[in-house]
Design a protein around this motif. Structure first.
Motif, mmCIF file in Angstrom:
data_model
loop_
_atom_site.group_PDB
_atom_site.id
_atom_site.type_symbol
_atom_site.label_atom_id
_atom_site.label_comp_id
_atom_site.label_asym_id
_atom_site.label_seq_id
_atom_site.Cartn_x
_atom_site.Cartn_y
_atom_site.Cartn_z
ATOM 1 N N LEU B 205 44.013 17.844 11.041
ATOM 2 C CA LEU B 205 43.865 16.478 10.081
ATOM 3 C C LEU B 205 45.008 15.799 9.852
ATOM 4 C CD1 LEU B 205 41.326 15.163 8.424
ATOM 5 C CD2 LEU B 205 42.088 16.438 6.614
ATOM 6 N N ILE B 206 45.914 16.479 9.186
ATOM 7 C CA ILE B 206 47.017 15.855 8.786
ATOM 8 C C ILE B 206 47.938 15.333 10.090
ATOM 9 C CG2 ILE B 206 49.226 16.212 7.451
ATOM 10 C CD1 ILE B 206 47.721 18.029 5.659
ATOM 11 N N GLY B 207 47.874 16.127 10.938
ATOM 12 C CA GLY B 207 48.608 15.897 12.201
ATOM 13 C C GLY B 207 48.177 14.590 12.652
ATOM 14 N N GLU B 208 46.818 14.512 12.656
ATOM 15 C CA GLU B 208 46.141 13.336 13.373
ATOM 16 C C GLU B 208 46.416 11.998 12.633
ATOM 17 O OE1 GLU B 208 44.343 13.266 16.445
ATOM 18 O OE2 GLU B 208 45.543 14.821 16.702
ATOM 19 N N LEU B 209 46.346 12.236 11.338
ATOM 20 C CA LEU B 209 46.738 11.059 10.425
ATOM 21 C C LEU B 209 48.156 10.618 10.569
ATOM 22 C CD1 LEU B 209 45.049 12.204 6.773
ATOM 23 C CD2 LEU B 209 44.224 10.514 8.622
ATOM 24 N N ARG B 210 49.134 11.632 10.557
ATOM 25 C CA ARG B 210 50.495 11.289 11.039
ATOM 26 C C ARG B 210 50.469 10.511 12.232
ATOM 27 N NH1 ARG B 210 55.295 12.901 8.042
ATOM 28 N NH2 ARG B 210 54.703 10.900 7.502
ATOM 29 N N GLN B 211 49.795 10.635 13.267
ATOM 30 C CA GLN B 211 49.640 9.827 14.419
ATOM 31 C C GLN B 211 48.990 8.573 14.384
ATOM 32 O OE1 GLN B 211 50.916 11.253 17.443
ATOM 33 N NE2 GLN B 211 51.598 12.923 16.492
ATOM 34 N N GLY B 212 48.587 8.313 13.114
ATOM 35 C CA GLY B 212 48.153 6.950 12.763
ATOM 36 C C GLY B 212 46.537 6.831 13.317
ATOM 37 N N LYS B 213 45.716 8.042 13.426
ATOM 38 C CA LYS B 213 44.457 8.306 13.733
ATOM 39 C C LYS B 213 43.601 7.595 12.615
ATOM 40 C CE LYS B 213 45.207 9.475 18.179
ATOM 41 N NZ LYS B 213 45.390 10.901 18.359
ATOM 42 N N PRO B 214 42.582 6.882 12.889
ATOM 43 C CA PRO B 214 41.545 6.579 11.876
ATOM 44 C C PRO B 214 40.990 8.023 11.298
ATOM 45 C CG PRO B 214 40.973 5.531 13.917
ATOM 46 C CD PRO B 214 42.080 6.305 14.229
ATOM 47 N N LEU B 215 40.424 7.963 10.036
ATOM 48 C CA LEU B 215 40.116 9.210 9.343
ATOM 49 C C LEU B 215 38.892 9.710 9.916
ATOM 50 C CD1 LEU B 215 40.148 10.896 6.879
ATOM 51 C CD2 LEU B 215 38.532 9.317 5.757
ATOM 52 N N LEU B 216 38.092 9.094 10.730
ATOM 53 C CA LEU B 216 36.801 9.864 11.237
ATOM 54 C C LEU B 216 37.255 10.628 12.437
ATOM 55 C CD1 LEU B 216 33.789 9.797 10.547
ATOM 56 C CD2 LEU B 216 33.597 8.125 12.146
#
Lengths: 295, 250
Positions: B205-216
């Motif tokens: 989850l945090i890795g994807e947020l770090r990449q700038g991915k949307p929350l969903l």
């Protein structure tokens, strides 16, 4: 003048934050100013800046650089100087000071204040560097006399004259570190009163006091400027003598290693305050100005 | 007469080899080397102590004498590039990893990575936490949450978070589980620095947020890593810490 109050200040350490605030709460004049090492505050945010911003509301600030390598032959580190400019812009310190020393070589930082011969060549280098610092920061700086352990055959200018000449060429002020003066005098078997007489006192705008350690050589003591103990009695006596000659100056207690509990540091500051007040002028006009209008 | 440039080069060399540079002397010239030793010691101690202050658990793990030797070896190869010593240790983990003598301590570099990330978190820029109301009102398919500048996610080959935690003051003795761990390092609202061990779902989850991915999309990646994953506790923890900041809405 530097804009710091002619009172006792302390080298601020984060561990003393709460105690310092409490002391100021009881007596707003307990501490006249704080000094911090510029390089410690070159991160962007967090605890250090939160503390400093809070203290800055109530206290005059001296920013003290330890890494510009003003006495080195290399060009000053422009990126470092730019960060220093940003730090000055952020906190608007009443004073910025640095050392007559070098600390970097070939792009590597050696983390110590290393000595230089005093010659016409090094005078030119130091004056050019001080000029560049003052132009980049848009403010005057103070240059501090070093504590030294060796001498140089190349030196052709006495230290006091060298400092006076830098000030003359650049318009900078001087920071008189009395512990450094005492350490150097002792280490080079010179009379400390003669060393003091050779220092251009009229250009001094701040005083540093600190403790030193003592080792021994066959010929006598070797004093080490380690900022890890109380100020020694002969150094207190030098402060009294300077105050007698030129009146009170902003006077800092530096204690950087084996940092003591607050009461020990506060007692050192009180002792300095008592000596400064013995001149009969507990606060100069600069003190009142900076208290009423913290930048 | 020797030019200042050559003099300083000779002095710098003398800090390594102890041979006084031309012209260095003392009232009693025979004391010169002993006096030069003060500078040599100051340089070595300043650099060693700076590194020790930034890597205290590494120092505990190898012992003081070994750490001092490591620090001197590290400094000999790469002096700090600037006087800001907090920035010096970035390559220390890789340096440790490359030392054959430390082959019996394969986890040491990962512990050093955690300690370096803690130091970065301590000095990182401030940033205002996101208004919690934004989470409720925004379209989670488009909402991109930012992470506070202090946040670092480390995927570590060794159980370095457990080792690091076991070496904190007052830590209870507990067995160290073998295998890789993921560390989350951040600065809390209190300005204290925390180190957490993340499960695979939270790590994704945090890795994807770090990449700038949307929350969903980040929540979907977390479920792919751990089918039972619920993103809410992790998001709540991040928000409590002030570690979620305003991102951009696509």
């Amino acid at each position: 003048m530097s804009g710091l109050p002619a009172a006792a200040g302390i080298g601020f350490k984060p561990v003393h934050f709460a105690a310092l605030r409490a002391a100021l709460g009881k007596d707003p004049a307990a501490i006249g100013f704080i000094e911090v090492h510029a390089e410690t505050y070159m991160g962007e945010g967090g605890l250090l800046h939160a503390q400093l911003a809070a203290l800055r509301q109530d206290l005059a600030l001296s920013l003290h650089g330890i890494g510009l390598s003003i006495g080195g032959p290399d060009p000053l580190d422009r990126a470092h100087l730019a960060r220093l400019r940003r730090l000055c812009d952020r906190y608007q310190p009443e004073s910025f000071s640095e050392h007559l020393a070098w600390s970097s070589h070939g792009g590597g930082y050696l983390a110590d204040l290393l000595p230089l011969p005093y010659t016409s060549e090094t005078l030119g280098i130091v004056a050019d560097h001080v000029d560049e610092v003052q132009q980049t920061l848009g403010r005057r700086m103070l240059l501090e006399n070093p504590a030294t352990y060796v001498l140089f055959e190349q030196s052709s200018i006495p230290e006091g004259e060298f400092l006076a000449a830098v000030a003359e060429r650049t318009g900078c002020g001087l920071l008189l570190d009395l512990n450094n003066l005492f350490v150097s005098a002792t280490n080079h078997r010179r009379d400390v009163d003669a060393m003091l007489a050779g220092f251009p006192l009229s250009l001094a705008e701040e005083i540093h006091l600190a403790g030193h350690a003592e080792e021994s050589l066959p010929d006598g003591p070797l004093l080490i400027d380690n900022h890890a103990s109380p100020v020694a009695d002969p150094v207190w006596a030098l402060l009294a003598e300077v105050v007698r000659r030129v009146g009170p100056l902003p006077t800092l207690i530096e204690w950087d290693n084996d940092v003591p509990d607050w009461p020990v540091l506060a007692a050192e500051a009180e002792r300095a305050t008592a000596i400064l007040r013995s001149a009969g002028q507990p606060e100069g006009p600069a003190a009142r100005t900076s208290r009423e209008q913290p930048a | 007469m020797m030019r200042h440039h050559d003099f300083v080069a000779a002095f710098a060399a003398s800090l390594r080899d102890g041979v006084p540079p031309p012209g260095m002397t003392a009232g009693r010239p025979e004391e010169t080397a002993r006096r030069l030793a003060v500078y040599r010691n100051n340089v070595a101690v300043s650099l060693t102590e700076a590194l020790r202050a930034h890597f205290p658990v590494v120092a505990q793990l190898v012992g003081d004498a070994c750490f001092a030797a490591l620090a001197r070896l590290f400094a000999a190869g790469r002096l700090p590039p600037s006087p800001v010593l907090a920035e010096w240790g970035e390559t220390f983990p890789a340096f440790l990893e490359g030392l054959p003598a430390l082959a019996d301590y394969p986890y040491l570099a990962d512990v050093a990575r955690i300690e370096h990330a803690r130091l970065q978190a301590f000095h990182a820029a401030d940033a205002p936490a996101i208004d919690p109301a934004r989470l409720g009102e925004a379209d989670p398919g488009r909402l991109r949450l930012g992470l506070h500048p202090s946040v670092t996610l480390l995927r570590l080959a060794h159980p370095a978070v457990s080792i690091w935690a076991a070496h904190q003051p007052g830590a209870a003795r507990s067995p160290i589980p073998p295998g890789p761990e993921t560390a989350l390092i951040l600065r809390e609202r209190s300005l204290a620095i925390s180190v957490r061990r993340l499960g695979p779902g939270d790590a994704a989850l945090i890795g994807e947020l770090r990449q700038g991915k949307p929350l969903l999309a980040a929540a979907a990646a977390a479920r792919a890593a751990d089918p039972a994953h619920d993103p809410r506790p992790c998001l709540l923890q991040l928000m409590t810490a002030g570690a979620l900041v305003e991102g951009t809405v696509a």
